[in-house]
Design a protein around this motif. Sequence first.
Motif, short mmCIF file in Angstrom:
data_model
loop_
_atom_site.label_atom_id
_atom_site.label_comp_id
_atom_site.label_asym_id
_atom_site.label_seq_id
_atom_site.Cartn_x
_atom_site.Cartn_y
_atom_site.Cartn_z
N ASP A 158 -6.79 4.89 -8.50
CA ASP A 158 -6.19 5.10 -7.19
C ASP A 158 -4.83 4.44 -7.06
O ASP A 158 -4.37 4.17 -5.95
CB ASP A 158 -7.13 4.65 -6.07
N ASP A 159 -4.15 4.18 -8.18
CA ASP A 159 -2.75 3.81 -8.13
C ASP A 159 -1.90 5.07 -7.96
O ASP A 159 -2.28 6.16 -8.41
CB ASP A 159 -2.32 3.12 -9.43
N PHE A 208 -2.46 10.11 -6.40
CA PHE A 208 -2.97 9.08 -7.30
C PHE A 208 -3.20 9.66 -8.70
O PHE A 208 -3.19 10.87 -8.91
CB PHE A 208 -4.30 8.52 -6.77
N HIS A 209 -3.46 8.76 -9.65
CA HIS A 209 -3.75 9.20 -11.02
C HIS A 209 -4.98 10.09 -11.06
O HIS A 209 -5.01 11.09 -11.79
CB HIS A 209 -3.94 7.98 -11.93
N THR A 223 -3.07 0.85 -15.23
CA THR A 223 -3.15 1.54 -13.94
C THR A 223 -4.60 1.75 -13.57
O THR A 223 -5.48 1.83 -14.43
CB THR A 223 -2.45 2.91 -13.99
#
Length: 406
Positions: free
Chosen positions: A60-61, A81-82, A57
Amino acid sequence: MAEAARCTHALCDARFLDELLAARIPGLRITPFGGEGPDDLLALAARHHAPYEAVPTAADDVALVAFTSGTTGRPKGCVHFHRDVLAVADTFSAHVLRPLPDDVFAGSPPLAFTFGLGGLVVFPLRAGASAVLLEQAGPKQLLAAIERHRISVLFTAPTAYRVMLDELAQGIAPDTGSLRRCVSAGENLPEATWRSWYARTGLRLINGIGSTELLHIFLSAADGDIRPGTTGRPVPGWRARIVDREGREVPDGREGLLAVRGPVGCRYLDDPRQAEYVRNGWNVTGDTYVREPDGWFRYVSRADDMIISAGYNIAGPQVEEVLLDHPDVVETAVVGRPDELRGQVVVAYAVVRDGVPRDASTAAALRAFVRARLAPYKSPREVVFLDALPRTATGKLQRFRLREAV
């Protein structure tokens, strides 16, 4: 919500599997856990001996879609986001809450809501601490858990602190000496509740305001920096200002809309209300606030909770704070009712203590109590007694249901 977020997989407590199946969500693959079947998550895991590879990942996923609790109607999906998950841990938690590795967290908000996600999962994990997850987390269950598990960090709503104060006042409540930090959010914290909790426990409640749109708390204060009756100041990493409806900043001391910006921003999932929340790069939360000249932010009301009666602006929460000072009132909510002459009139919904008559005499006494402490035009024209106020799963008051009732 599952259809809006296009969910393809669900983990479901085996006790509630029939309810989820009955929803008939198209294309949803359901894996139960906590059951005895061969398709149960634990059974599947026991048969899998190879290591699981981590999914690659980026910062900004999308990590989660959090839905608002529905205090104003149809819930909105908020995409985070993450990096957002770490951002709230490294702002409010790191700089205001300041947890320790040996802390034990507990609280009432469900993990499906961001108040609970942060307070009971993200913050303890980031600090290397532990959390006690309670299936039943009402005020009495929280008090019992504090003693049993030696809880040191507590997350819950102002109403729960009021109920716990009543239990503590009876002298038979469990020991709360392990508590070190107590966070209040979800609704405005009345100054009287703050002072009563401090007098009873010696602990300074950490008040805060956050939103699902911004993931967690962005205005707060702790320890000697607390000023009872205010929410606090911008958490490090965040900026806040007060603006009018055109987005212009208003002078200190004047009421306006709270606008904030920081490491997390609102991203609604395919919802036109995005344009209402994000204006000129600022997240406009829908709360009416005042910034004091020395930078402290004081809550007034939700913008849609302002009652306009005969030309007067009346903040429902101000009337509620006065009513909560009355010894017979357990909970209250104040809303406006349409009125042909005045535009709106003030209506108070009240939950009173057991044994208190819910009659015209008590209603008159409550109205007189308010008139003695506020301007007469702020006193409720009507008092309606209820067994309980309508609330969301996180304990937030659903004033829109009361407005619909009047």
